[in-house]
Write a protein that holds these residues in place. Structure first.
Motif: not given
Length: 150
Positions: A90-97, A104-107, A116-122
């Motif tokens: 709710l507090f990081n624009e729904n980006s990976p944690i 990383y955690f993804f919603n 794993f984090l993809e290269e294009k992930s923000i």
């Protein structure tokens, strides 16, 4: 009466002070949750009459979540303050944690997955909202860990 929002799953720890659901002040401190929260809340309790505290109970650092929960739950019992919980998304624009190692955690569709984090992930920083939407908070305050047992 004041509402407090605690985001302790990343550094710096962010604490928002809200009056009538509007952010009136904020605190950011570097350091370990176990060291920082008691100092901050000693000051806050001396300055404000706190009605509710909401903390991020998922996903993120297990230790930060556990320490925040034990400290805040104890404080709320002793001071008769209501405790709520909310998702970090709710507090990081729904980006990976950040999770563990390079994962990383993804919603995804309101379900937390680990990958794993993809290269294009923000990855967005955590931000205190200008106003509180309490409909997104839960009275179920136990930590949610999201990782399988080792």
């Amino acid at each position: 009466m004041i509402d407090i929002l605690v985001i302790s799953i990343s550094s710096p720890i962010k604490i928002g002070i809200y009056k009538d659901n509007i952010l009136i002040d904020n605190i950011e401190k570097e350091g370990m949750t176990s060291d920082i929260l008691p100092i901050i809340f000693k000051e806050l309790l001396g300055k404000y009459e706190i009605k509710t505290i909401t903390y991020v109970n998922t996903p993120g650092s297990y230790m930060a979540i556990k320490v925040a929960y034990v400290f805040l739950k104890t404080l709320c019992i002793v001071k008769n303050i209501k405790l709520n919980a909310a998702s970090g998304f709710l507090f990081n624009e729904n980006s990976p944690i950040k999770a563990l190692g390079k994962k990383y955690f993804f919603n995804k569709n309101d379900k937390v997955i680990i990958d794993f984090l993809e290269e294009k992930s923000i990855i967005s920083d955590f931000k205190l909202p200008k106003s509180l939407d309490k409909t997104k908070f839960s009275s179920e305050t136990l930590p949610i860990y999201n990782l399988p047992a080792v």
